[in-house]
Design a protein around this motif. Structure first.
Motif, PDB file in Angstrom:
ATOM      1  N   MET A  79     -50.441  24.760 -21.863  1.00 40.07           N
ATOM      2  CA  MET A  79     -50.750  25.653 -20.482  1.00 40.07           C
ATOM      3  C   MET A  79     -51.832  24.715 -19.864  1.00 40.07           C
ATOM      4  SD  MET A  79     -49.638  28.413 -19.540  1.00 40.07           S
ATOM      5  CE  MET A  79     -49.857  29.675 -18.904  1.00 40.07           C
ATOM      6  N   SER A  80     -52.749  24.320 -20.318  1.00 44.72           N
ATOM      7  CA  SER A  80     -53.930  23.912 -19.494  1.00 44.72           C
ATOM      8  C   SER A  80     -53.535  22.515 -18.679  1.00 44.72           C
ATOM      9  CB  SER A  80     -55.092  23.367 -20.228  1.00 44.72           C
ATOM     10  OG  SER A  80     -54.596  22.146 -21.204  1.00 44.72           O
ATOM     11  N   PHE A  81     -52.138  21.849 -19.040  1.00 43.83           N
ATOM     12  CA  PHE A  81     -51.824  20.758 -18.231  1.00 43.83           C
ATOM     13  C   PHE A  81     -51.237  21.363 -16.887  1.00 43.83           C
ATOM     14  CE2 PHE A  81     -51.916  18.744 -22.569  1.00 43.83           C
ATOM     15  CZ  PHE A  81     -52.584  17.587 -21.935  1.00 43.83           C
ATOM     16  N   PHE A  82     -50.283  22.562 -17.246  1.00 42.34           N
ATOM     17  CA  PHE A  82     -49.974  23.349 -16.131  1.00 42.34           C
ATOM     18  C   PHE A  82     -50.767  23.720 -15.049  1.00 42.34           C
ATOM     19  CE2 PHE A  82     -48.081  27.223 -14.184  1.00 42.34           C
ATOM     20  CZ  PHE A  82     -47.003  26.780 -13.447  1.00 42.34           C
ATOM     21  N   LEU A  83     -51.794  24.277 -15.459  1.00 43.73           N
ATOM     22  CA  LEU A  83     -52.934  24.616 -14.628  1.00 43.73           C
ATOM     23  C   LEU A  83     -53.611  23.673 -13.892  1.00 43.73           C
ATOM     24  CD1 LEU A  83     -54.612  27.538 -16.705  1.00 43.73           C
ATOM     25  CD2 LEU A  83     -52.950  27.943 -14.862  1.00 43.73           C
ATOM     26  N   VAL A  84     -53.595  22.416 -14.547  1.00 41.68           N
ATOM     27  CA  VAL A  84     -54.147  21.162 -13.869  1.00 41.68           C
ATOM     28  C   VAL A  84     -53.215  20.743 -12.610  1.00 41.68           C
ATOM     29  CG1 VAL A  84     -54.924  18.991 -14.215  1.00 41.68           C
ATOM     30  CG2 VAL A  84     -55.710  20.623 -15.595  1.00 41.68           C
ATOM     31  N   PHE A  85     -51.870  20.793 -13.249  1.00 39.47           N
ATOM     32  CA  PHE A  85     -50.971  20.467 -12.167  1.00 39.47           C
ATOM     33  C   PHE A  85     -50.920  21.279 -11.072  1.00 39.47           C
ATOM     34  CE2 PHE A  85     -46.533  20.660 -10.735  1.00 39.47           C
ATOM     35  CZ  PHE A  85     -46.144  19.365 -10.177  1.00 39.47           C
ATOM     36  N   VAL A  86     -50.886  22.719 -11.185  1.00 37.42           N
ATOM     37  CA  VAL A  86     -50.855  23.739  -9.940  1.00 37.42           C
ATOM     38  C   VAL A  86     -52.149  23.294  -9.271  1.00 37.42           C
ATOM     39  CG1 VAL A  86     -51.190  25.935  -9.631  1.00 37.42           C
ATOM     40  CG2 VAL A  86     -49.644  25.283 -11.031  1.00 37.42           C
ATOM     41  N   ALA A  87     -53.301  23.132  -9.827  1.00 36.04           N
ATOM     42  CA  ALA A  87     -54.704  22.890  -9.029  1.00 36.04           C
ATOM     43  C   ALA A  87     -54.423  21.747  -7.902  1.00 36.04           C
ATOM     44  CB  ALA A  87     -55.938  22.761  -9.842  1.00 36.04           C
ATOM     45  N   ILE A  88     -53.883  20.557  -8.659  1.00 37.61           N
ATOM     46  CA  ILE A  88     -53.714  19.366  -7.715  1.00 37.61           C
ATOM     47  C   ILE A  88     -52.576  19.706  -6.518  1.00 37.61           C
ATOM     48  CG2 ILE A  88     -52.598  17.083  -7.938  1.00 37.61           C
ATOM     49  CD1 ILE A  88     -53.749  16.886 -10.615  1.00 37.61           C
ATOM     50  N   VAL A  89     -51.504  20.483  -6.956  1.00 42.86           N
ATOM     51  CA  VAL A  89     -50.556  20.738  -5.980  1.00 42.86           C
ATOM     52  C   VAL A  89     -50.936  21.537  -4.792  1.00 42.86           C
ATOM     53  CG1 VAL A  89     -48.574  21.875  -5.489  1.00 42.86           C
ATOM     54  CG2 VAL A  89     -48.622  20.346  -7.238  1.00 42.86           C
ATOM     55  N   LEU A  90     -51.942  22.644  -5.176  1.00 39.61           N
ATOM     56  CA  LEU A  90     -52.630  23.312  -4.451  1.00 39.61           C
ATOM     57  C   LEU A  90     -53.605  22.697  -3.265  1.00 39.61           C
ATOM     58  CD1 LEU A  90     -53.050  26.856  -6.168  1.00 39.61           C
ATOM     59  CD2 LEU A  90     -51.573  26.316  -4.379  1.00 39.61           C
ATOM     60  N   ALA A  91     -54.307  21.608  -4.046  1.00 38.92           N
ATOM     61  CA  ALA A  91     -55.604  20.748  -3.275  1.00 38.92           C
ATOM     62  C   ALA A  91     -54.480  19.851  -2.299  1.00 38.92           C
ATOM     63  CB  ALA A  91     -56.129  20.102  -4.086  1.00 38.92           C
ATOM     64  N   ALA A  92     -53.619  19.224  -2.646  1.00 37.34           N
ATOM     65  CA  ALA A  92     -52.725  18.479  -1.911  1.00 37.34           C
ATOM     66  C   ALA A  92     -52.147  19.358  -0.599  1.00 37.34           C
ATOM     67  CB  ALA A  92     -51.775  17.828  -2.576  1.00 37.34           C
ATOM     68  N   VAL A  93     -51.758  20.605  -0.933  1.00 35.00           N
ATOM     69  CA  VAL A  93     -51.237  21.442   0.147  1.00 35.00           C
ATOM     70  C   VAL A  93     -52.243  21.880   1.180  1.00 35.00           C
ATOM     71  CG1 VAL A  93     -50.059  23.670   0.442  1.00 35.00           C
ATOM     72  CG2 VAL A  93     -49.194  22.264  -1.072  1.00 35.00           C
ATOM     73  N   ALA A  94     -53.263  21.980   0.572  1.00 36.13           N
ATOM     74  CA  ALA A  94     -54.800  22.395   1.335  1.00 36.13           C
ATOM     75  C   ALA A  94     -55.082  21.067   2.421  1.00 36.13           C
ATOM     76  CB  ALA A  94     -55.753  23.054   0.709  1.00 36.13           C
ATOM     77  N   ILE A  95     -54.941  20.074   1.786  1.00 37.67           N
ATOM     78  CA  ILE A  95     -55.320  19.006   2.524  1.00 37.67           C
ATOM     79  C   ILE A  95     -54.251  18.421   3.668  1.00 37.67           C
ATOM     80  CG2 ILE A  95     -55.430  16.298   2.430  1.00 37.67           C
ATOM     81  CD1 ILE A  95     -56.841  16.609  -0.255  1.00 37.67           C
ATOM     82  N   LEU A  96     -52.891  18.723   3.342  1.00 32.21           N
ATOM     83  CA  LEU A  96     -51.948  18.439   4.334  1.00 32.21           C
ATOM     84  C   LEU A  96     -52.051  19.466   5.463  1.00 32.21           C
ATOM     85  CD1 LEU A  96     -48.646  17.669   2.326  1.00 32.21           C
ATOM     86  CD2 LEU A  96     -50.012  16.223   3.764  1.00 32.21           C
ATOM     87  N   VAL A  97     -52.315  20.962   5.187  1.00 32.88           N
ATOM     88  CA  VAL A  97     -52.460  21.936   6.272  1.00 32.88           C
ATOM     89  C   VAL A  97     -53.795  21.696   6.975  1.00 32.88           C
ATOM     90  CG1 VAL A  97     -52.563  24.262   6.409  1.00 32.88           C
ATOM     91  CG2 VAL A  97     -50.838  23.375   5.019  1.00 32.88           C
ATOM     92  N   GLY A  98     -54.812  21.456   6.440  1.00 32.31           N
ATOM     93  CA  GLY A  98     -56.047  21.184   6.744  1.00 32.31           C
ATOM     94  C   GLY A  98     -56.283  20.040   7.974  1.00 32.31           C
ATOM     95  N   THR A  99     -55.575  19.035   7.452  1.00 32.82           N
ATOM     96  CA  THR A  99     -55.653  17.765   8.146  1.00 32.82           C
ATOM     97  C   THR A  99     -54.372  17.635   9.347  1.00 32.82           C
ATOM     98  OG1 THR A  99     -54.568  16.589   6.760  1.00 32.82           O
ATOM     99  CG2 THR A  99     -56.841  16.481   6.558  1.00 32.82           C
ATOM    100  N   ASP A 100     -53.578  18.593   9.346  1.00 30.96           N
ATOM    101  CA  ASP A 100     -52.512  18.773  10.281  1.00 30.96           C
ATOM    102  C   ASP A 100     -51.334  17.575   9.969  1.00 30.96           C
ATOM    103  OD1 ASP A 100     -51.014  19.940  12.235  1.00 30.96           O
ATOM    104  OD2 ASP A 100     -51.925  18.636  13.871  1.00 30.96           O
ATOM    105  N   LEU A 101     -51.356  17.034   8.750  1.00 32.91           N
ATOM    106  CA  LEU A 101     -50.535  15.801   8.454  1.00 32.91           C
ATOM    107  C   LEU A 101     -49.078  16.560   8.257  1.00 32.91           C
ATOM    108  CD1 LEU A 101     -52.742  13.515   6.268  1.00 32.91           C
ATOM    109  CD2 LEU A 101     -51.707  13.328   8.493  1.00 32.91           C
ATOM    110  N   ALA A 102     -48.900  17.902   7.742  1.00 36.26           N
ATOM    111  CA  ALA A 102     -47.627  18.224   7.285  1.00 36.26           C
ATOM    112  C   ALA A 102     -46.584  18.145   8.619  1.00 36.26           C
ATOM    113  CB  ALA A 102     -47.713  19.726   6.866  1.00 36.26           C
ATOM    114  N   PRO A 103     -47.043  18.751   9.842  1.00 41.20           N
ATOM    115  CA  PRO A 103     -45.878  18.597  10.946  1.00 41.20           C
ATOM    116  C   PRO A 103     -45.453  17.066  11.152  1.00 41.20           C
ATOM    117  CG  PRO A 103     -47.742  20.087  11.386  1.00 41.20           C
ATOM    118  CD  PRO A 103     -48.135  19.531  10.314  1.00 41.20           C
ATOM    119  N   ARG A 104     -46.461  16.269  11.045  1.00 31.68           N
ATOM    120  CA  ARG A 104     -46.434  14.818  11.416  1.00 31.68           C
ATOM    121  C   ARG A 104     -45.413  14.163  10.368  1.00 31.68           C
ATOM    122  NH1 ARG A 104     -52.172  12.856  13.196  1.00 31.68           N
ATOM    123  NH2 ARG A 104     -52.521  14.368  14.753  1.00 31.68           N
TER     124      ARG A 104
END
Length: 126
Positions: A1-26
Motif C-alpha cells: 500500500m505504501s508503494f501505491f501512495l508513493v506512486f500517486v505522490a510522484i504522479v501528482l507532483a509530475a502533473v503539478a509541474i506540467l500544469v505549473g510550467t505550462d508544458l502540458a499544452p506544448r
C-alpha cells in the motif's frame, strides 16, 4: 500500500509541474513539423555592435577585428586562422594591384601620344 501512495505522490507532483510550467499544452497539442516544446535557447539579442570591415580594408583592419565570445561561442583558433589567411590574401592582392598599376603607368609613358610625331634624329645631309 505504501508503494501505491508513493506512486500517486510522484504522479501528482509530475502533473503539478506540467500544469505549473505550462508544458502540458506544448507537449500534447503539438502540430506536425513543430517542436513539441522549446529547447530554452532563444536567438541571441544583438546587444553588441556588428563586426564589420571597411569598404577599402587593408591588412591592418583585419588585425584589429575582435569577436565577442558567447555561451555557445566559436573556436577561436579557427577564426584566428581564417583571419590570418584573409589578411595574407589582402596583402597579396594589394601588392599585385600596385605592381599592375605601376606597369600600366610605365606603359602609358612609353607610348607615343596621339597628335605628336615621335622625335627622330634629323637626316644627315649628303
Amino acid at each position: 500500500m505504501s508503494f501505491f501512495l508513493v506512486f500517486v505522490a510522484i504522479v501528482l507532483a509530475a502533473v503539478a509541474i506540467l500544469v505549473g510550467t505550462d508544458l502540458a499544452p506544448r507537449i500534447f497539442r503539438s502540430r506536425a513539423g513543430e517542436q513539441p516544446f522549446e529547447d530554452g535557447f532563444d536567438e541571441p539579442v544583438a546587444s553588441l555592435p556588428a563586426v564589420l570591415l571597411p569598404a577599402d580594408a587593408v591588412p591592418a583592419d583585419v588585425d584589429r577585428i575582435r569577436f565577442a565570445v558567447g555561451v555557445r561561442g566559436y573556436r577561436m583558433d579557427q577564426v584566428d586562422q581564417v583571419l590570418d589567411e584573409l589578411r595574407d590574401q589582402i596583402a597579396r592582392k594589394d601588392s599585385e594591384i600596385a605592381a599592375l598599376r605601376t606597369e600600366i603607368s610605365q606603359a602609358r609613358l612609353s607610348q607615343p601620344r596621339p597628335g605628336r610625331e615621335p622625335a627622330t634624329a634629323p637626316d644627315p645631309a649628303p
